[in-house]
Scaffold this active site. Structure first.
Site, PDB file in Angstrom:
ATOM      1  N   ALA B 303      74.308  83.613  27.942  1.00 39.02           N
ATOM      2  CA  ALA B 303      72.615  84.258  28.049  1.00 39.02           C
ATOM      3  C   ALA B 303      72.582  85.657  29.332  1.00 39.02           C
ATOM      4  O   ALA B 303      73.377  85.433  30.371  1.00 39.02           O
ATOM      5  CB  ALA B 303      71.860  82.706  28.274  1.00 39.02           C
ATOM      6  N   ASP B 305      69.555  85.836  31.253  1.00 38.30           N
ATOM      7  CA  ASP B 305      67.755  85.343  31.363  1.00 38.30           C
ATOM      8  C   ASP B 305      67.278  86.057  31.637  1.00 38.30           C
ATOM      9  O   ASP B 305      65.636  85.969  31.118  1.00 38.30           O
ATOM     10  CB  ASP B 305      68.263  83.430  31.594  1.00 38.30           C
ATOM     11  CG  ASP B 305      68.326  82.658  31.131  1.00 38.30           C
ATOM     12  OD1 ASP B 305      68.864  81.703  31.546  1.00 38.30           O
ATOM     13  OD2 ASP B 305      68.229  83.273  29.521  1.00 38.30           O
ATOM     14  N   ASN B 388      66.281  75.817  26.902  1.00 39.63           N
ATOM     15  CA  ASN B 388      66.747  74.368  27.381  1.00 39.63           C
ATOM     16  C   ASN B 388      66.131  74.153  28.910  1.00 39.63           C
ATOM     17  O   ASN B 388      66.446  73.014  29.198  1.00 39.63           O
ATOM     18  CB  ASN B 388      68.292  73.657  26.937  1.00 39.63           C
ATOM     19  CG  ASN B 388      69.548  74.547  27.163  1.00 39.63           C
ATOM     20  OD1 ASN B 388      68.762  76.017  26.544  1.00 39.63           O
ATOM     21  ND2 ASN B 388      70.323  74.267  27.679  1.00 39.63           N
ATOM     22  N   TYR B 389      67.034  74.829  29.878  1.00 38.76           N
ATOM     23  CA  TYR B 389      66.788  75.172  31.416  1.00 38.76           C
ATOM     24  C   TYR B 389      65.517  75.506  31.690  1.00 38.76           C
ATOM     25  O   TYR B 389      64.614  75.750  31.377  1.00 38.76           O
ATOM     26  CB  TYR B 389      67.999  75.752  31.585  1.00 38.76           C
ATOM     27  CG  TYR B 389      69.356  75.182  31.587  1.00 38.76           C
ATOM     28  CD1 TYR B 389      70.608  75.352  31.409  1.00 38.76           C
ATOM     29  CD2 TYR B 389      68.964  74.089  32.842  1.00 38.76           C
ATOM     30  CE1 TYR B 389      71.973  74.825  31.132  1.00 38.76           C
ATOM     31  CE2 TYR B 389      70.933  74.207  32.716  1.00 38.76           C
ATOM     32  CZ  TYR B 389      71.532  74.669  32.868  1.00 38.76           C
ATOM     33  OH  TYR B 389      72.964  73.776  33.458  1.00 38.76           O
TER      34      TYR B 389
END
Lengths: 670, 670
Positions: B303, B305, B388-389
């Site tokens: 990813a 982000d 999720n993070y």
């Protein structure tokens, strides 16, 4: 009385009384009287019985060690005294080249002795000081530059005090540095501090009046900031910790004993989480501060603040509302005076909670529902004043099994005089006429682990790419953590390029989720080790500070990384010796020593008093639990936290409506 | 309106309206509409006039950039629009292999598309799920494993939701992983995730019921802790900060602008202390998270982000009393919907103070008088949810000129299915049937300094022993800090063994006390760089993450370390290119890029939701001031702090007597 209870005043009195009686007619000058902890073989069964609720065995007796000088023959002596049985176990005269630490009474006596000496007075008169300007002095351990010096010497750094006793004398350093024989109280010589660009010294000439650089509030001339508004921590239901049995702390499933020793300051013992063993004993046991000005007499300027002086010995009496915020509990201590009398040291350790922001949060983006839990921590703190410097030691427990060792350096740089227009490459000018030399602070943290039991294995993990494999790893996209067990005592280095992490595991207890042995990991503080050459006294006296990690097999009384006696030592006699035994330490009683610190090349902002420089090491569970151990911490909520929305109007809007943390669902404008 | 004011909803509407009018009849799907900051040449004179109180020049116009897809030909387009003049400056169709980020609307559309597809439904039916157990999916950027793929693809990780929508689906991962062409909305194939010890995959078989591992409070079965007592921060006189002109913050001599950009989240601009320039612009501009499971399809699991999604785009709407403690101010933001309409993003940045313990302390041991000042800090914070993070970004200002960038990772590990009895070396089992692979989080902090002016020099210092010299350094006791200027753009590494410290100085401004140029130093976060081989896509797509430091000569629009377009990139096009120009950056407009992060090899304690893992970088003045700039902060006192002595009785004893911090003078027992 518990074997690990804090020292009582009557115990100190008992020790000195017994020794005085045994050495009738001999004048004794006490350096240290402190608890000699029970040997591990005797203590562990006792602690385990407590932990498991079994019948307690007979507690080990209270044994004390005493270090003292005999005033008749000048010898330095170590005695072991069983206070429970009022019985002297041993008295041992120590070799002539071992010297005891500097004690608090001694410092004041030395100052007076130095300032009263006619030769010193004569030298000071050459300064032709104006009325009201007087001289004060910081006695310093002499250090070492010779294999044959056995006298106990003290060097004196001298400064001016401009009228007010709170004057920052460190901003008015003098070039005069007397050296005394501390035992015979005779002046050996007067050194002169070099103040130019090289090693040459000059004779004492009349003082050219200079303004001090002040920090004491009553002496500041600039206006104070008026826009710092009060920030008050309230705990209307009290604190979440409880104290039992004098020095047992319970908080958020942690249970541990805490006390102050003369030398180390805070010692944590018998640390358990939810009834499971984590740490047997942990303490900062030494710190060396070598200075980097090459010129005599600075080549000998190296402090060992635990061994030469003592962190517990120099701990501040903490004041409510000054040092700690919130709902505070204090632990007190007691030490021996030079005549063996107990001296109260109240409030040397404070205990309180703090909020460290969020502990965990997750928002489900589909529903916008959030789980938010805050990070409440417990702080055990001590502040030690070593002449000019302060060190703030804090052990910080969290709700998820983490334990942080945090050290903050503050106080005042050690300063040297420098002539106008001169700069030097081994230090920084921090005020007119004032130079602060480069120096290092290297700490040793001794960790005696007990991860779910007393036989542990130390190891490290490194993260490295897997080799390519046409089936398993065709793109080179894999990486693994490779473990290396530390099977034999020795030392080790860190390696950030491989993310080398040191851990401690218990091979007898397997985590049912990860299928690996339960473990803790050490978030170390990677630091430059001693910058000096291997053959220098700086290194020879402090070998612990040449490697970030040492591993030894436990032996009673191996507590201090550089050895027991550091004052004017010629060589250390600590971890490098013990780890050199080549003991098998795999699945055994291993002890870990982490060296870390600061290479401190001063900046003007560090003067006249230094904003804290912080360094920290954290122990974190690593497969000790089968999941996040803090899931049962209640969520953050406004009803609990009562935060307030800032408005620029006079009346703040208080929103106490929401009880759980649902978040706003954004709507597009139409 | 100030050139750096936050984006207004009507500006977003204006941009989409102008573009829609210009491309009549063409359906446009907007990705980003955000402020294109003025070029530095135009902005600096304006900021300098503000700072010095001179007559303000005409402000630069408000220019916006828009990234959008044309629905007629599928092309990805970048436009620049001058909103002040209602004038389109440029429209540029981008090469076919560049893809825009994933936007919030898109994610929900993709989830629906995937879960409705007949082939996916058929696959799910093979699971024979019990009633109430449904499937949800996290769409993921597809990543890269080919030089020739130009389609915009999405991969889908699938999970089960056991009845309650707050069920932690990450604890119930499935092996089914569909791949769609995002543009044509067609299913390309269904991948199967390997769940054994090697790369082999298996066909979908009936689900063996497994309990989810929950963390949402309403779904927890274990009892909650009942002994966490309230900890309330009160600021009865309000906060010490003030807000002006929408997004100017003033606090303790700091003045800065703050806003959220779609991509970076928090951006700090025009940061001055006591009217002196410190920082022109600073922001976390990228973060890559490559996973270390070697097996297809995980080899593509990486990813970016910021570039693939956007930190500002995913910022939480913060709730009073949940996320921040005390007296809070919020800043809001606005983004564009896929149809170009403004979408409010309220409360994405919170501002509040915190107390971080002692700032400095010194006790004069002769008089026992102490000077004690506490460390009040200002926090600017944002929390971003990337599926999720969670990442918590905080910029922390202190009263002594320090500015810390702190990042905390929390939220939920990305999980993969694993068969019973299997463990793998590239990950950790965090629950039955659930594995979390090793991964890294590598951030880039872009620092555009303006240390007392806009021409600066980056350099580093290393501490090393001086050579022995019979006169100057006879004992090898000297050490110096050796400076190396960075004269040409390029990269550099850290070196703890030499205490290498990177600094930024202004050669035109000399500190009158130290006689050195004023400077700031960077307390970097030494981290393992990308662990993967140089020839992997992990590295080729994120060259910024191969070195901890990059130095470039400023050019407008060079803001993102891996380049502007990261989604399915084949190679990065960022700092490695710009620094490769070999520009002279000495006493020039230098930009510094610090890469740092976490090598995250999961532990069971990180699941089901992760206690924060913290990393931080601090800028500190280093001869910027002639002495400690916080001397004028009022002393700590009980009258101000109102701490309370903990008692185990019901009523706490409140000691409000002492107004300044005198300490107890110990007396020996007689």
């Amino acid at each position: 009385m518990h074997p690990l209870s804090p020292v009582r005043p009557d115990e100190i009195s008992a020790v000195s009384r017994l020794l005085q009686a045994s050495l009738k007619g001999v004048g004794l000058r006490f350096k240290i009287i402190d608890l000699q902890e029970p040997i591990k073989k005797d203590l562990v069964p006792f602690l385990e019985a407590e932990r498991t609720g079994a019948v307690l065995p007979r507690p080990p007796p209270r044994i004390f060690y005493a270090l003292f000088d005999r005033l008749d023959n000048g010898n330095f002596v170590k005695a072991l005294v069983n206070v429970t049985n009022s019985h002297i176990m041993s008295i041992r005269e120590l070799p002539k080249d071992l010297h005891g630490p500097v004690d608090g009474d001694e410092v004041l006596e030395l100052e007076a002795m130095c300032l009263k000496h006619p030769d010193v007075i004569a030298e000071i008169e050459k300064l032709q000081l104006p009325p009201g300007v007087t001289v004060c002095t910081d006695p310093w351990v002499y250090g070492t530059d010779s294999e044959s010096e056995t006298r106990r010497l003290t060097q004196f750094y001298m400064y001016l005090v401009d009228n007010n006793p709170e004057c920052n004398h460190y901003s008015l350093p003098l070039k005069i540095s007397p050296v005394f024989d501390t035992t015979t109280k005779t002046l050996i010589r007067i050194d002169y501090l070099p103040s130019g660009a090289d090693e040459k010294t000059t004779e004492t000439t009349p003082w050219k009046p200079t303004k001090a650089v002040e920090f004491a509030p009553e002496l500041l001339t600039e206006p104070m900031r008026e826009d710092v508004k009060p920030y008050i921590v309230q705990q209307p239901d009290g604190a979440s910790f409880t104290i039992e049995d004098e020095n047992v702390v319970r908080w958020q499933k942690w249970r541990f004993r805490v006390r102050s020793t003369y030398r180390e300051g805070i010692v944590l013992q018998n640390v358990t989480y939810d009834g499971r063993n984590v740490i047997y004993r942990m303490a900062i046991n030494e710190m060396t501060v070598p200075y980097g000005d090459p010129r005599a007499p600075y080549h000998r300027k190296q402090a060992f603040d635990a061994g030469d002086v003592g962190f517990g010995a120099t701990a501040n009496a903490l004041s409510l509302g000054c040092d700690c915020l919130g709902h505070i509990h204090y632990f007190s201590s007691v030490r021996a005076s030079s005549s063996g009398m107990p001296v109260d040291m109240p409030n040397v350790i404070c205990l309180h909670e703090q909020d460290a922001g969020l502990q965990f949060k997750h928002t489900n983006y589909r529903t916008n529902t959030a789980t938010v839990v805050r990070n409440r921590q417990l702080v055990v703190q001590m502040i030690c004043t070593l002449a000019n410097y302060e060190y703030i030691f804090a052990y910080i427990f969290d709700q998820a099994g983490g334990l942080e060792t945090e050290i903050r350096a503050t106080g005042i740089l050690s300063t040297m005089p420098i002539d106008e227009g001169i700069t030097v490459p081994w230090g920084t000018n921090v005020a007119p006429g004032v130079m602060a030399a480069n120096h290092q602070h290297l700490f040793s943290l001794r960790i005696d682990p007990a991860i779910d039991g007393y036989n542990n294995t130390a190891f490290f993990e490194e993260s490295m790419a897997m080799e390519r494999d046409p089936k398993l790893n065709p793109y080179g996209a894999g990486y693994v953590a490779k473990q290396t067990s530390i099977v034999q005592s020795g030392s080790a280095v860190l390696d950030t390029s491989k993310n080398r992490v040191f851990k401690i595991r218990n091979d007898s207890v397997i985590n049912q989720v990860s299928q690996k042995p339960v473990a803790y990991k050490i978030h170390a503080a990677p630091s430059q080790m001693l910058v000096f050459g291997d053959d220098t006294y700086q290194v020879r006296r402090a070998r612990y500070a040449t490697k970030p990690f040492w591993f030894t097999k436990y032996r009673d009384d191996e507590l201090y990384a550089a050895g027991e006696f550091t004052n004017m030592s010629r060589a250390s006699s600590g971890v490098e010796v013990w780890s050199g035994r080549g003991d098998n330490i795999e699945n055994n009683d291993v002890v870990i020593w982490h060296t870390f610190g600061l290479t401190h090349n001063p900046r003007p902002e560090d003067f006249p008093v230094m904003p804290v420089e912080r360094i920290s090491v954290t122990l974190k569970p690593d497969g000790f639990f089968t999941k996040n151990p803090a899931l049962d911490v209640p969520q953050s909520s406004q009803r609990f936290n009562k935060s307030i929305l800032h408005q620029d109007k006079a009346e703040p809007i208080v929103d106490t409506s929401s009880s759980c943390c649902s978040t706003y669902v954004p709507k597009a404008h139409m």
